[in-house]
Write a protein that holds these residues in place. Structure first.
Motif, mmCIF file in Angstrom:
data_model
loop_
_atom_site.group_PDB
_atom_site.id
_atom_site.type_symbol
_atom_site.label_atom_id
_atom_site.label_comp_id
_atom_site.label_asym_id
_atom_site.label_seq_id
_atom_site.Cartn_x
_atom_site.Cartn_y
_atom_site.Cartn_z
ATOM 1 N N TRP A 196 -6.630 -2.694 -3.834
ATOM 2 C CA TRP A 196 -5.168 -1.777 -4.048
ATOM 3 C C TRP A 196 -6.693 -1.095 -5.554
ATOM 4 O O TRP A 196 -7.405 -1.810 -5.075
ATOM 5 N N TRP A 220 7.843 -1.002 0.539
ATOM 6 C CA TRP A 220 8.077 -2.293 -0.127
ATOM 7 C C TRP A 220 9.364 -2.738 -0.130
ATOM 8 O O TRP A 220 9.892 -2.490 -0.370
ATOM 9 N N TRP A 250 -2.356 3.811 -6.671
ATOM 10 C CA TRP A 250 -0.989 3.094 -6.424
ATOM 11 C C TRP A 250 -0.020 3.225 -8.150
ATOM 12 O O TRP A 250 1.365 3.483 -7.895
ATOM 13 N N TYR A 267 6.049 5.614 -3.426
ATOM 14 C CA TYR A 267 6.659 4.795 -2.871
ATOM 15 C C TYR A 267 7.937 5.054 -2.576
ATOM 16 O O TYR A 267 8.292 5.022 -2.977
ATOM 17 N N ASP A 323 -4.305 -6.532 -6.239
ATOM 18 C CA ASP A 323 -2.966 -5.816 -7.197
ATOM 19 C C ASP A 323 -2.519 -6.896 -8.275
ATOM 20 O O ASP A 323 -1.968 -8.285 -7.558
ATOM 21 N N GLU A 324 -2.097 -6.784 -9.011
ATOM 22 C CA GLU A 324 -1.158 -7.235 -9.698
ATOM 23 C C GLU A 324 -1.747 -8.742 -9.838
ATOM 24 O O GLU A 324 -0.482 -9.837 -10.042
HETATM 25 C C1 ACM Z 1 1.687 -3.179 -5.511
HETATM 26 O O1 ACM Z 1 2.967 -2.578 -5.167
HETATM 27 N N1 ACM Z 1 1.672 -4.133 -6.160
HETATM 28 C C2 ACM Z 1 0.383 -2.659 -4.831
#
Ligand code: ACM
Length: 634
Positions: free
Chosen positions: A493, A587, A512, A537, A443-444
């Protein structure tokens, strides 16, 4: 009590460049303060071109900001130092937790703790509240079940009494004791709902021709008969019995046990998961086991353990002890500066291999698979701090930044030592975790990552790769080969699909970023777990007020909105088989105490559990909201 206190005020504007943070450091010590430096963590980050006032700006690394007192300033005991900046990057602060979370005052070579207040938005107004609420008392029948069963057909009820197994074999007895022990861990103040012996409502168990996780409960004057498909079905049937008896004993005015009728049950999806970030905040092995218990009480069956991130590597790897020795620590005098709630002291935490085995075994005993997440190639600041030989020496520093503000935080696929690292780490991971999948993040990765690296330019040329996404896809295909060599499938992801993606065979993607990615990824041939930030989330705020904790990049997610999301809603009939199930994500940038955890995670975790288990046509928000108050928390 710390000798120093930091308060932060922000003005209410829309333009990021006009957003002004004013900070007041109170000197509550007995001596004058001069020449000190304050290090503070603020999830709202100062822009590179911000105007700083009342301080000498020293440095910023992701959320960690350092400011020095101006030359000549002396703050007497009881006095204040005011300073701040105008201009932020990212998003406007929207919650009281969006300012500094922690700070350290470095004075005379000593690291002093600082008490840090919530971010205050000026002018203060009524829109700061109220906190989220969940309605109660919408019960149609006196039955406690979360998740609600697929079929409930009850004609008569009896008062609460414990249920006993008198005639079962040893496997049935063990299964019952596992659920009885789960109950006593979660509800240590309550009477036991399940026992061995002949002194309660008689329970009979037998295997039947049903799906592995399916079961039926038949209630008669003579007791309860549990028929189950396989060991998992037996376990879930016992959890159902334990739940209904627990409620009838704990709240006899509201709940009863059926005495005539039938419950027919089986899960809607095979994947009923939750993720947990232990990098931003480290949760001890005991806390993780407790969290897993709360999942098990809601019949969830997949635990995605987010073990690595920019802010810390959290488990032992024999081949690279530095990952723990250096990569699990942050704070003053560490290679990684402080982040989030822990700037004032060295903050560390990791699991030994024995602890990992214990957690994995604990989860398995409750029919929960533990899927390790090793977040690569991005989110690797802690790895690169611990193992500097993995840093590309020719890539210009700060040539890209992640969305969290980390410079050059991705493993470089063009370095041979990257592959030595991955082969060794993934071999140990494959050995430690028996689950079929290893989740490799993906991810990201910031757009533009790697492109200034000369070695990457050679690789891209020889492999015909254009841009970051194509390089990431090349990287992940090679990772997929390594995993297959260990008999594992790749999970990741949704960005795993970027560029050319990977081989879809056996691959599982957690969608996500948006709900629409669920149909988009199934259309590409991937198996998908639905976990859209906009619904699942659990770090998202639950009401619009300033006082509500959490973040809001995906909007406000009320418990009702979380419950209302239908993971199959955007899928046509033909694609539904590709939806493996649902997953909550936890998170922990903002979730750093058990109190915040309980406020944020429950009842939304159980809303996800019910979406994963209960057929859409049987779901009911009012009933769920009423019952969820009885569910255990961390
Ligand atoms: C994510 O929330 N970066 C998977």
């Amino acid at each position: 009590m710390p000798d120093y206190r930091l308060d932060t005020y922000v003005n209410k504007v829309t333009a990021l460049e006009d957003c002004r943070f004013d900070m007041t450091l109170h000197n509550l010590s007995d001596g004058p303060l001069a020449g000190a430096v304050i290090g503070l963590t603020s999830i709202t980050r100062m822009a590179d071109d911000a105007q700083v006032h009342g301080a000498d700006f020293r440095r910023r690394f992701a959320n960690y900001h350092e400011f020095g007192m101006p030359d000549g300033l002396v703050v007497p005991p009881g006095g204040t130092w005011t300073f701040g900046f105008t201009g932020i990057t990212g998003r406007q602060p929207a919650q009281r937790n969006d300012g500094p979370k922690s700070a350290v005052l470095i004075a005379g070579g000593v690291n002093h703790p600082v008490s840090v207040g919530d971010l205050v938005r000026l002018p203060v107004d009524q829109s700061q509240g109220p906190l989220r609420s969940v309605p109660v008392e919408m019960l149609e029948m006196p039955l406690f079940q979360i998740p609600w069963p697929a079929g409930v057909d009850i004609d008569a009820w009896r008062e609460g009494m414990h249920v006993s197994l008198g005639d079962g074999g040893i496997e049935d007895r063990r299964a019952l004791m596992a659920v009885a022990d789960l109950h006593s861990r979660l509800h240590s103040d309550a009477a036991a709902p399940l026992t061995l012996g002949n002194d309660g409502i008689a329970l009979h168990m037998r295997q039947a021709t049903l799906g592995a996780e399916a079961f039926t409960l038949s209630f008669t004057g003579g007791g309860i008969t549990l028929e189950y498909g396989d060991a998992a079905g037996r376990h879930y049937g016992l959890v159902s019995v334990a739940q209904m008896v627990h409620a009838a004993l704990a709240e006899p005015d509201r709940f009863r046990i059926p005495s005539k009728g039938r419950i027919t049950d089986a899960p809607r999806f095979g994947w009923r998961g939750s993720h947990l970030d232990v990098s931003r905040h480290f949760w001890s092995a005991a806390q993780v086991c407790r969290f897993i218990d709360t999942m098990a009480w809601a019949k969830m069956n997949r635990f995605q353990w987010h073990l690595t991130d920019d802010e810390g590597w959290r488990f032992e790897v024999d081949a690279f002890p530095e990952l723990v020795e250096i990569g699990s620590r942050r704070g003053p005098d560490c290679r990684l500066p402080g982040q989030y709630a822990h700037a004032h002291r060295q903050y560390d935490g990791h699991y030994t291999k024995d602890q990992i085995r214990h957690v994995v075994g604990h989860a398995a005993s409750l029919f929960i698979d533990t899927i390790p997440e090793i977040d690569i190639p991005g989110h690797c600041t802690a790895v690169l701090a611990a193992l500097p030989h993995l840093v590309d020496p020719d890539e210009p520093a700060d040539s890209y930044r992640s969305v969290q503000g980390y410079p050059n935080n991705a493993l470089n696929p063009a370095l041979p030592q990257t592959w030595d690292f991955l082969e060794k780490v993934l071999a140990e991971v494959a050995e430690l975790f028996p689950a079929k999948w290893v989740h490799v993040g993906a991810d990201e990765v910031a757009d533009g990552s790697w492109l200034t690296s000369p070695r990457i330019q050679v690789l891209a040329q020889s492999e015909g790769l254009q841009g970051t996404a194509a390089i990431q896809s090349w990287f992940l295909r090679r990772v997929q080969k390594i995993l297959r060599g260990h008999g594992k499938d790749l999970a990741g992801w949704d960005e795993v699909s970027h560029g050319a993606g990977v081989d879809t065979m056996g691959t599982l993607l957690v969608a996500w970023q948006r709900p629409e990615l669920v149909p988009a990824l199934t259309a590409q041939g991937y198996r998908v777990v639905a976990s859209p930030g906009q619904a699942y989330y659990l770090d998202m705020t639950q009401a619009d007020g300033w006082n509500e904790p959490g973040t809001n990049w995906a909007g406000t997610v009320t418990p009702e909105a979380c419950y209302a999301y239908d993971p199959e809603g955007d899928l046509d009939e033909g694609s539904r088989g590709a939806l493996a199930g649902v997953q909550a994500c936890i998170w922990c940038e903002h979730i750093h105490t058990p109190e915040i955890f309980n406020h944020m995670v429950y009842p939304r975790l159980h809303a996800v559990a019910e979406a994963g288990w209960t057929p859409q046509s049987r779901r009911d928000w009012g009933r769920f909201a009423t019952l969820s108050a009885l569910m255990p928390k961390l």
